[in-house]
Scaffold this motif. Structure first.
Motif, mmCIF file in Angstrom:
data_model
loop_
_atom_site.group_PDB
_atom_site.id
_atom_site.type_symbol
_atom_site.label_atom_id
_atom_site.label_comp_id
_atom_site.label_asym_id
_atom_site.label_seq_id
_atom_site.Cartn_x
_atom_site.Cartn_y
_atom_site.Cartn_z
ATOM 1 N N GLY A 1 0.865 -1.171 0.000
ATOM 2 C CA GLY A 1 0.000 0.000 0.000
ATOM 3 C C GLY A 1 0.902 1.221 0.000
ATOM 4 O O GLY A 1 2.074 1.139 0.431
ATOM 5 N N SER A 2 0.383 2.361 -0.473
ATOM 6 C CA SER A 2 1.254 3.542 -0.466
ATOM 7 C C SER A 2 1.474 4.033 0.960
ATOM 8 O O SER A 2 2.414 4.770 1.233
ATOM 9 C CB SER A 2 0.698 4.647 -1.368
ATOM 10 N N SER A 3 0.633 3.604 1.913
ATOM 11 C CA SER A 3 0.840 3.941 3.330
ATOM 12 C C SER A 3 2.230 3.519 3.802
ATOM 13 O O SER A 3 2.816 4.162 4.673
ATOM 14 C CB SER A 3 -0.184 3.241 4.225
ATOM 15 N N PHE B 1 -5.052 13.566 5.694
ATOM 16 C CA PHE B 1 -5.086 12.122 5.928
ATOM 17 C C PHE B 1 -4.459 11.751 7.286
ATOM 18 O O PHE B 1 -3.339 12.167 7.610
ATOM 19 C CB PHE B 1 -4.317 11.460 4.787
ATOM 20 N N TYR C 1 -0.593 10.328 8.299
ATOM 21 C CA TYR C 1 0.615 11.160 8.461
ATOM 22 C C TYR C 1 0.917 11.375 9.937
ATOM 23 O O TYR C 1 2.067 11.282 10.372
ATOM 24 C CB TYR C 1 0.466 12.534 7.787
ATOM 25 N N THR D 1 -1.261 16.446 0.253
ATOM 26 C CA THR D 1 -2.153 15.459 -0.348
ATOM 27 C C THR D 1 -2.891 16.129 -1.486
ATOM 28 O O THR D 1 -3.594 17.115 -1.268
ATOM 29 C CB THR D 1 -3.186 14.968 0.693
ATOM 30 N N ASN E 1 -7.726 13.851 0.984
ATOM 31 C CA ASN E 1 -8.760 13.021 1.592
ATOM 32 C C ASN E 1 -8.827 13.460 3.056
ATOM 33 O O ASN E 1 -7.795 13.509 3.692
ATOM 34 C CB ASN E 1 -8.340 11.547 1.477
ATOM 35 N N ASP F 1 1.306 13.127 -1.792
ATOM 36 C CA ASP F 1 0.451 11.935 -1.813
ATOM 37 C C ASP F 1 -0.608 12.085 -2.899
ATOM 38 O O ASP F 1 -1.487 12.940 -2.809
ATOM 39 C CB ASP F 1 -0.186 11.795 -0.416
ATOM 40 N N ALA G 1 -2.866 9.657 -4.059
ATOM 41 C CA ALA G 1 -3.652 8.417 -4.038
ATOM 42 C C ALA G 1 -4.842 8.458 -5.005
ATOM 43 O O ALA G 1 -5.312 7.418 -5.465
ATOM 44 C CB ALA G 1 -4.142 8.144 -2.616
ATOM 45 N N TYR G 2 -5.320 9.669 -5.303
ATOM 46 C CA TYR G 2 -6.517 9.790 -6.158
ATOM 47 C C TYR G 2 -6.192 10.416 -7.508
ATOM 48 O O TYR G 2 -7.076 10.920 -8.200
ATOM 49 C CB TYR G 2 -7.595 10.600 -5.416
ATOM 50 N N THR H 1 -1.073 4.773 -5.555
ATOM 51 C CA THR H 1 -1.561 3.499 -5.032
ATOM 52 C C THR H 1 -2.387 2.729 -6.057
ATOM 53 O O THR H 1 -2.949 3.334 -6.977
ATOM 54 C CB THR H 1 -2.414 3.746 -3.767
ATOM 55 N N SER I 1 -4.818 0.972 -4.753
ATOM 56 C CA SER I 1 -5.998 0.695 -3.917
ATOM 57 C C SER I 1 -7.270 1.371 -4.406
ATOM 58 O O SER I 1 -8.364 0.951 -4.035
ATOM 59 C CB SER I 1 -5.749 1.170 -2.484
ATOM 60 N N LYS I 2 -7.160 2.434 -5.181
ATOM 61 C CA LYS I 2 -8.346 3.219 -5.515
ATOM 62 C C LYS I 2 -8.764 2.953 -6.965
ATOM 63 O O LYS I 2 -9.467 2.001 -7.222
ATOM 64 C CB LYS I 2 -8.080 4.695 -5.210
ATOM 65 N N ARG J 1 -2.963 -4.568 -1.149
ATOM 66 C CA ARG J 1 -1.956 -3.708 -0.531
ATOM 67 C C ARG J 1 -0.751 -3.521 -1.437
ATOM 68 O O ARG J 1 0.291 -4.165 -1.269
ATOM 69 C CB ARG J 1 -1.492 -4.278 0.833
HETATM 70 C C1 LIG Z 1 -6.446 5.699 0.351
HETATM 71 C C2 LIG Z 1 -5.317 6.635 0.588
HETATM 72 C C3 LIG Z 1 -4.006 6.213 0.460
HETATM 73 C C4 LIG Z 1 -3.685 4.852 -0.039
HETATM 74 O O1 LIG Z 1 -3.514 3.928 0.910
HETATM 75 P P1 LIG Z 1 -2.967 2.503 0.498
HETATM 76 O O2 LIG Z 1 -2.058 2.184 1.606
HETATM 77 O O3 LIG Z 1 -2.225 2.643 -0.801
HETATM 78 O O4 LIG Z 1 -4.149 1.626 0.378
HETATM 79 C C5 LIG Z 1 -2.978 7.111 0.662
HETATM 80 N N1 LIG Z 1 -3.242 8.388 0.944
HETATM 81 C C6 LIG Z 1 -4.491 8.842 1.037
HETATM 82 C C7 LIG Z 1 -4.723 10.275 1.285
HETATM 83 C C8 LIG Z 1 -5.558 7.966 0.875
HETATM 84 O O5 LIG Z 1 -6.809 8.424 1.004
#
Ligand SMILES: *Cc1c(COP(=O)(O)O)cnc(C)c1O
Length: 379
Positions: A105-107, A131, A134, A174, A178, A205, A207-208, A235, A237-238, A246
């Motif tokens: 995951g990018s987390s 988010f 952080y 970000t 988010n 970041d 992610a979107y 990521t 994930s989206k 992940r």
């Molecule tokens: C969903 C999201 C991520 C991505 O999380 P993953 O670990 O890649 O699933 C990262 N940053 C933000 C702001 C998000 O909303």
């Protein structure tokens, strides 16, 4: 003292808990579908989960095939260097393979950057309404989080640059953010990066990224040549629909990627995730369909909010945050929606006390949400 040895023993290690962990609150994810199904005695299939910004299309055919093809390798360790995935990503992004760091995951990348650059007593800078992860990763390493007030719910990059001190090690940006869905333009980011000392890391970041359709929205990779202190994270994930697997990545200068890869745990991205990510990148049609469905769903929801006279924060991502009127308490409405089998996300912990965030779903899911929301507001 045998009688209270139990208590003595259990509390004796507490003194050694590192200070950043003592005050840590675990991340609260969206409520899982099966949990609500158990609580309400409902069929899981009847529940609409619009709480974690997942892709409502489900996995693509190409991803399914890639996963099945990987089954035979289950007893083998994955490729710890993610050779194929990094090749495909580098080619797609027009960067060197060595500039990529893979994450669970990018987390994962958020954790790497703080572990590489942030010491106990240092500072990180982030925006209000940003988010939650952080704050978590910064606290673990003992850093102080400096939160800069938002401007119109979004990042005030001018104020964030001004918040940098001698102790600042990382600034988290970000884009889009988010849970607000707000975004910063190319010019704003460019000015910001010029104002940030080159000794301070900027984690951008994205992610979107795939959902944004604005001419002034930049790809963070545009800034890498001039600013070797930038790490862009993305990521699967989206928009790529692989949240359960992940997998995410960072793009940075070669020097920074080398540092991030030193703290990356071996085998942090499993074989299924690697294979699915390669298939997902190549499935451009799936991402395109996801984006179109998202735009249509966003239109549906904003229309409904307007009809219900609900204020919302305009969003360029795959979710939208709306405000409840003073007559309704957001956490009561959240609970009432659960009773209708609809899961959204409370965002009080993001300094948005009377707001809820809803992910854009399929047309059917959006309709379920809108109908349930109307019923809850009338009740
Ligand atoms: C969903 C999201 C991520 C991505 O999380 P993953 O670990 O890649 O699933 C990262 N940053 C933000 C702001 C998000 O909303």
């Amino acid at each position: 003292m045998t009688t209270n040895s139990q208590t003595t023993q259990s509390s004796s290690f507490k003194q050694h808990v590192v200070s950043g962990v003592k005050r840590l609150q675990p991340y609260k994810p969206g409520k899982p579908t099966d949990e609500l199904a158990r609580e309400l005695g409902l069929d899981e299939a009847s529940i609409v989960k619009l709480a974690s910004n997942e892709n409502p299309l489900g996995p693509s055919e190409r991803v399914r095939t890639a996963l099945v093809n990987e089954l035979d390798q289950t007893s083998r360790y994955p490729d710890g260097n993610g050779f194929v995935l990094k090749q495909v990503l580098a080619q797609r992004l027009g960067v060197d393979v060595g500039q990529i760091t893979l994450g669970n995951g990018s987390s994962d990348l958020l954790d790497f950057i703080t572990r590489v650059f942030v010491n106990d007593g240092d500072e990180v800078v982030m925006s209000q309404h940003a988010f939650a992860v952080y704050g978590l990763v910064a606290s673990v390493v003992g850093a102080t989080c400096v939160t800069v007030p938002a401007k119109n719910y979004g990042h005030d990059l001018t104020a964030m640059a001004k918040a940098i001190t001698d102790k600042t090690r990382v600034v988290f940006v970000t884009n889009p953010n988010n849970p607000t869905g707000t975004w910063n333009t190319r010019d704003e980011l460019s000015d910001f990066l010029k104002a940030v000392p080159s000794s301070v890391m900027v984690l951008l970041d994205e992610a979107y990224f795939e959902y944004v359709d604005e001419p002034d929205y930049p790809s963070g990779t545009e800034f890498l040549n001039d600013h070797p202190n930038v790490v862009v994270t993305r990521t699967f994930s989206k928009a790529y629909g692989l949240a359960s697997l992940r997998v995410g990545y960072g793009i940075s200068s070669l020097e920074v990627a080398d540092l991030l890869n030193r703290v990356r745990p071996p085998f942090n991205v499993n074989s299924y995730a690697q294979a699915a990510a390669v298939a997902a990148i190549q499935d451009t049609d799936y991402v395109a369909r996801s984006v179109v469905m998202n735009q249509q769903g966003m239109h549906m929801l904003t229309q409904a909010f307007a009809e219900l006279s609900l204020a919302f924060i305009p969003s360029v991502a795959n979710f939208i945050t709306f405000e409840l009127p003073a007559s309704h308490n957001a956490s009561d409405v959240y609970q009432a929606l659960l009773q209708h089998g609809v899961i959204v996300r409370p965002v009080a912990s993001y300094d948005l006390p009377n707001y809820l965030r809803v992910s854009i779903g399929t047309p059917e899911e959006n309709t379920r949400f809108i109908d349930a929301l109307k019923a809850c507001l009338q009740a």
